[in-house]
Structure formats: structure tokens, C-alpha cells
Scaffold this active site. Structure first.
Site, PDB file in Angstrom:
ATOM      1  N   HIS A   1      -7.742   9.614  -1.482  1.00 39.12           N
ATOM      2  CA  HIS A   1      -7.027   9.617  -0.206  1.00 39.12           C
ATOM      3  C   HIS A   1      -7.855  10.264   0.918  1.00 39.12           C
ATOM      4  O   HIS A   1      -7.899   9.748   2.040  1.00 39.12           O
ATOM      5  CB  HIS A   1      -5.692  10.352  -0.381  1.00 39.12           C
ATOM      6  CG  HIS A   1      -4.639   9.934   0.588  1.00 39.12           C
ATOM      7  ND1 HIS A   1      -3.320   9.812   0.243  1.00 39.12           N
ATOM      8  CD2 HIS A   1      -4.692   9.612   1.896  1.00 39.12           C
ATOM      9  CE1 HIS A   1      -2.614   9.425   1.290  1.00 39.12           C
ATOM     10  NE2 HIS A   1      -3.433   9.306   2.306  1.00 39.12           N
TER      11      HIS A   1
ATOM     12  N   LYS B   1      -2.866   5.865  -3.928  1.00 33.87           N
ATOM     13  CA  LYS B   1      -3.964   6.794  -3.619  1.00 33.87           C
ATOM     14  C   LYS B   1      -3.765   8.120  -4.333  1.00 33.87           C
ATOM     15  O   LYS B   1      -2.640   8.574  -4.526  1.00 33.87           O
ATOM     16  CB  LYS B   1      -4.040   7.047  -2.103  1.00 33.87           C
ATOM     17  CG  LYS B   1      -4.035   5.782  -1.292  1.00 33.87           C
ATOM     18  CD  LYS B   1      -4.178   6.003   0.201  1.00 33.87           C
ATOM     19  CE  LYS B   1      -3.807   4.737   0.934  1.00 33.87           C
ATOM     20  NZ  LYS B   1      -2.348   4.562   1.126  1.00 33.87           N
TER      21      LYS B   1
ATOM     22  N   TYR C   1       2.800   9.979  -0.410  1.00 31.45           N
ATOM     23  CA  TYR C   1       3.911   9.435   0.393  1.00 31.45           C
ATOM     24  C   TYR C   1       5.254   9.725  -0.298  1.00 31.45           C
ATOM     25  O   TYR C   1       6.313   9.477   0.286  1.00 31.45           O
ATOM     26  CB  TYR C   1       3.786   7.919   0.598  1.00 31.45           C
ATOM     27  CG  TYR C   1       2.549   7.432   1.310  1.00 31.45           C
ATOM     28  CD1 TYR C   1       1.665   8.294   1.942  1.00 31.45           C
ATOM     29  CD2 TYR C   1       2.259   6.061   1.353  1.00 31.45           C
ATOM     30  CE1 TYR C   1       0.535   7.819   2.577  1.00 31.45           C
ATOM     31  CE2 TYR C   1       1.137   5.580   1.998  1.00 31.45           C
ATOM     32  CZ  TYR C   1       0.263   6.458   2.594  1.00 31.45           C
ATOM     33  OH  TYR C   1      -0.852   5.972   3.219  1.00 31.45           O
TER      34      TYR C   1
ATOM     35  N   ASP D   1       0.837  -1.201   0.000  1.00 33.91           N
ATOM     36  CA  ASP D   1       0.000   0.000   0.000  1.00 33.91           C
ATOM     37  C   ASP D   1       0.873   1.253   0.000  1.00 33.91           C
ATOM     38  O   ASP D   1       1.705   1.455   0.891  1.00 33.91           O
ATOM     39  CB  ASP D   1      -0.871  -0.002   1.272  1.00 33.91           C
ATOM     40  CG  ASP D   1      -1.821   1.176   1.311  1.00 33.91           C
ATOM     41  OD1 ASP D   1      -2.965   1.013   0.857  1.00 33.91           O
ATOM     42  OD2 ASP D   1      -1.426   2.258   1.794  1.00 33.91           O
TER      43      ASP D   1
END
Ligand code: A2P
Length: 288
Positions: free
Chosen positions: A115, A82, A57, A52
Site C-alpha cells: 500500500h 493491498k 479500508y 479495488d
């Protein structure tokens, strides 16, 4: 069904029939570069089959590298990323997915998630903004770029409002979930609507590892607090996404199939006082 969950390759079935391995490897706060690459590679080597990540990120490229270096075949791995809040809207969503695919070095995703919801605190048009973004998700799904589509951090109000405007309901809602923060209303809503729940920060971002109740229950099984938290989510039919960048922890967090929490232990953990949030509350999510 929980009884069918016996190892890292055991799967949950999404509402469209797609299979998702029952534990995923989280990469929130994992720095890009060697750390993300090596931890993802390690996770795949020790048996994780579900990774994931997220555009926000900033580690998609390294995650993709780790996947390729592991030598595990693409079709054996379930990969989620996401969509970030700055890419809301139909066209922006489609290009954001393409950008993520390129960064990961993939030609399809197993799961793509919104998200954070747009929320009324920041925009009167929040419902329409989410619906427009979701239209992009539906296109990506219909075009075969993603095998499943879902959301993250959506509360029942956001899901119910989306439902009135969507052709396809989300298959997944990824929310913060751990002892001390079980978001019962959201989980119950998802269960009633065939939406699979994933748990981000199943260890409470590490905070639960020093909790006395979690420690007592863990010791009764000869397991660690982290393993107890991962197991707790699984026994709730929730898919945990524990994150670590340390080899021994990555492996240990997956050794959760040789013990079972009793009903009393599950009830005790369910009743833990709130341990606070590990991130934003959805109503305060970044506006984009
Ligand atoms: P690290 O990456 O340095 O191992 P969550 O998945 O709930 O967000 O929790 C992640 C946090 O918990 C990270 O700080 C991670 O640190 C730490 N962590 C993950 N697994 C373990 C473990 N088995 N023992 C101790 N700390 C852990």
C-alpha cells in the site's frame, strides 16, 4: 494499446501477461456493511469487472459479499487488495495476504499491492524493509496465491531501490493521478519499466468535479466532469479506479466509451495547476 480499449471488459496487459480490465471500481472511504456490499454488487451489475480494495479500508468482507451476491463468476472479475504498513516483513506479509483472502472469501487474488513504501524519513532501513516485504509478495506469487504483484504510492526512487533487491519487478504501481496531479516522473519511470499505472482518486477525490476547465471540456462532449476525468486517465493508458456509493454515479462513471478527448484537451488538462494531494505524499506515508 489505447485503440483496443472499447468497453468495460477491454483489458490492459501486465508485464507477466495477466489481463486487467481497463477501469476498476474504487472502494477507498466506502464504509463496510451494506454500503460496500451494495455498491460493489451494483458496480458488477452495470459492467465493472475490476474491484479495488485494501486491508486498511476495513471493508474487505463486505466487498467479498458484494462480489458473491452479484452472481458474476469469480474468474470474470479482477480483484485487488493491498497490504498495510503494519504488516511489513516477509512472514507478516504472507499472513496478511491470507487474512485478506479469508476476509474477501477468495482463494486467490488477481493483484496484491504494497500500500505504501517504507521511507527513509521514518527508517534508515527503509530499503531493506521494502525488500523483505517484497520477498513475501514474490512467495505469494510463486505459490499461485496472487496472479500479479505490485506496489502503490512508490516513486521512482522507491522502485529503483526495490529493483536492485528483487527477483521479480512490480507489475503495477497504483498512484494518485488526475488532472492537476499527473506525477509525470513516476508515470514515465513506470512506462520505461513495463509497470502499469493505476490511478487512485481519478476524480481528485471529487474536487475536480467543480473545476471550470474540466467542466468546459466535459460540456463540449455532452459528458460530466467525472466521466471526463475517467476518460482522461484512460487516454493516458492509466487504469482509473473511480469510487462512488451512489448507483447512478457508479453507472455514469463507466459510460466513458462514446467520446474521445482531443489532443488539445488532453494538453490543457495536463497543464492544469496542481490541485493538491488527496491523501498522503509517499514520503509522509504512515510508518506502520
Ligand atoms: P460518492 O461516493 O458519494 O458518490 P475519487 O474516485 O477521485 O476518489 O472520487 C470519489 C469522490 O467523488 C467521492 O466523494 C464520490 O462520492 C464522488 N463521486 C464519484 N463519482 C461521482 C459523480 N459521478 N458525480 C459526483 N460525485 C462523484
Amino acid at each position: 494499446m489505447f485503440s483496443e480499449i472499447t468497453g468495460m471488459t477491454s483489458c490492459r496487459t501486465l508485464s507477466n501477461g495477466v489481463k486487467m480490465p481497463c477501469v476498476g471500481f474504487g472502494t477507498w472511504q466506502t464504509p463496510s456493511g451494506d454500503v460496500a456490499r451494495d455498491s460493489v454488487k451494483k458496480a458488477l451489475e452495470v459492467g465493472y469487472r475490476h474491484i479495488d480494495t485494501a486491508a486498511a479500508y476495513y471493508n474487505e468482507e463486505s466487498v467479498g459479499e458484494g462480489i458473491r451476491l452479484s452472481g458474476v463468476r469469480r474468474e470474470e472479475i479482477f480483484i485487488t487488495t493491498k497490504h498495510w504498513t503494519s504488516d511489513r516483513g516477509f512472514k507478516q506479509t504472507v499472513s496478511a495476504a491470507e487474512k485478506s483472502l479469508k476476509a474477501l472469501g477468495l482463494d486467490y487474488l488477481d493483484l496484491y499491492l504494497i500500500h505504501w513504501p517504507a521511507v527513509k524519513k521514518f527508517s534508515a532501513a527503509w530499503a531493506e524493509i521494502n525488500a523483505e516485504t517484497w520477498r513475501g509478495f514474490e512467495k505469494l506469487y510463486k505459490d499461485g496465491k496472487v496472479r500479479a504483484i505490485g506496489v502503490s504510492n512508490f516513486l521512482p526512487e522507491h522502485l529503483e531501490t526495490l529493483r536492485a533487491r528483487a527477483d521479480i519487478m512490480p507489475m503495477v504501481d497504483q498512484i494518485e493521478f488526475h488532472p492537476g496531479y499527473i506525477q509525470k516522473d513516476a508515470v514515465d519511470y513506470c512506462r520505461r519499466n513495463e509497470i502499469l499505472v493505476e490511478a487512485w482518486s481519478p476524480l481528485g477525490c471529487g474536487r475536480l468535479l467543480a473545476d471550470p476547465l474540466v467542466g468546459r471540456i466535459a460540456a463540449a462532449h455532452g459528458k460530466s466532469p467525472a466521466q471526463t476525468c475517467v476518460r482522461y486517465a484512460m487516454q493516458h493508458d492509466v487504469v482509473p479506479l473511480p469510487k462512488s456509493v451512489h448507483d447512478e454515479r457508479i453507472a455514469a462513471n463507466a459510460a466513458v466509451f462514446d467520446f474521445e478527448l482531443t489532443d488539445d484537451e488532453m494538453n490543457e488538462l495536463d497543464g492544469m495547476p496542481k490541485t493538491g494531494f488527496s491523501g498522503y505524499h509517499p514520503e509522509d506515508a504512515p510508518a506502520g
